[in-house]
Design an enzyme around this catalytic site. Structure first.
Site, PDB file in Angstrom:
ATOM      1  CB  CYS A 297      23.524 -14.477  17.395  1.00  0.00           C
ATOM      2  SG  CYS A 297      22.879 -13.248  18.033  1.00  0.00           S
TER       3      CYS A 297
ATOM      4  CG  ASN B 225      18.372  -9.853  17.456  1.00  0.00           C
ATOM      5  OD1 ASN B 225      17.439  -9.207  17.565  1.00  0.00           O
ATOM      6  ND2 ASN B 225      19.145 -10.117  16.507  1.00  0.00           N
TER       7      ASN B 225
ATOM      8  CB  CYS C 289      26.817  -9.919  20.330  1.00  0.00           C
ATOM      9  SG  CYS C 289      26.622  -9.631  22.184  1.00  0.00           S
ATOM     10  NE  ARG C 290      27.408 -15.034  18.419  1.00  0.00           N
ATOM     11  CZ  ARG C 290      27.231 -16.402  18.935  1.00  0.00           C
ATOM     12  NH1 ARG C 290      28.134 -17.127  18.301  1.00  0.00           N
ATOM     13  NH2 ARG C 290      26.554 -16.465  19.851  1.00  0.00           N
ATOM     14  CB  SER C 291      22.115 -11.937  14.823  1.00  0.00           C
ATOM     15  OG  SER C 291      21.492 -11.547  15.899  1.00  0.00           O
TER      16      SER C 291
ATOM     17  CG  ASP D  29      28.290 -15.163  22.635  1.00  0.00           C
ATOM     18  OD1 ASP D  29      28.476 -13.740  22.482  1.00  0.00           O
ATOM     19  OD2 ASP D  29      27.597 -15.579  23.158  1.00  0.00           O
TER      20      ASP D  29
END
Length: 163
Positions: free
Chosen positions: A9, A12, A14-16, A127
């Site tokens: 993401c 690195n 939140c999402r990933s 995001d």
């Protein structure tokens, strides 16, 4: 031979890391820990060395996932050791394709939600960073839904490889 997957993401945090934690749990549940390695990174290094966003950690842990994480930046040299690079949105997909040293490396890049048949045409995981906790919950739901199809795809790849 180990099959290597990296989720990417922006920063690195939140999402990933969420996708990494969920997919690592799915790999463990499938008994594939020794055959599949899972990690994550960001397209940028703004948060390198930092833990995941506290909201990410909270949502992960409340749902039974590991929240332990240290952010790092994706490097083009990693393509040679990775089998699959999973982008969390189309912006990451484009950035990773620009980074890919070869056409073969570019073919390793996929959008996470492309593994979720229910996603339709909306393949971005939004995001959640600038919003509230509900965005992190929504992110987790999308990641979990896509992880089922991703695990099936990785199993298929493993089936085609010599052990």
């Amino acid at each position: 031979m180990t099959y290597r997957v990296c989720f990417v993401c922006t920063g690195n945090i939140c999402r990933s890391p969420m996708a990494e934690s969920v997919f690592r749990a799915r790999v463990a549940q499938a008994g594939l820990e020794g055959r599949v390695a899972v990690d994550s990174a960001g397209t940028g290094g703004w948060h390198e060395g930092e833990p995941a966003d506290p909201r990410t950690v909270s949502v992960l842990e409340e749902h039974g996932y590991d929240g332990e994480h240290t952010a790092r930046q994706f490097l083009p040299s990693w393509f040679t050791r990775l089998d699959l690079v999973i982008a969390l949105d189309t912006g990451h997909l484009r950035a990773l394709r620009r980074m890919a040293p070869t056409a073969e490396d570019a073919r390793k890049i996929r959008l996470l939600r492309s593994y979720d048949p229910a996603a339709g045409d909306d393949l971005d995981v939004p995001d959640p960073y600038y919003g509230g906790r509900d965005g992190f919950e929504e992110c987790l739901e999308m990641v979990e839904a896509a992880s089922t199809g991703l695990l099936a795809a990785v199993r298929e790849e493993l089936g085609g490889r010599a052990a």
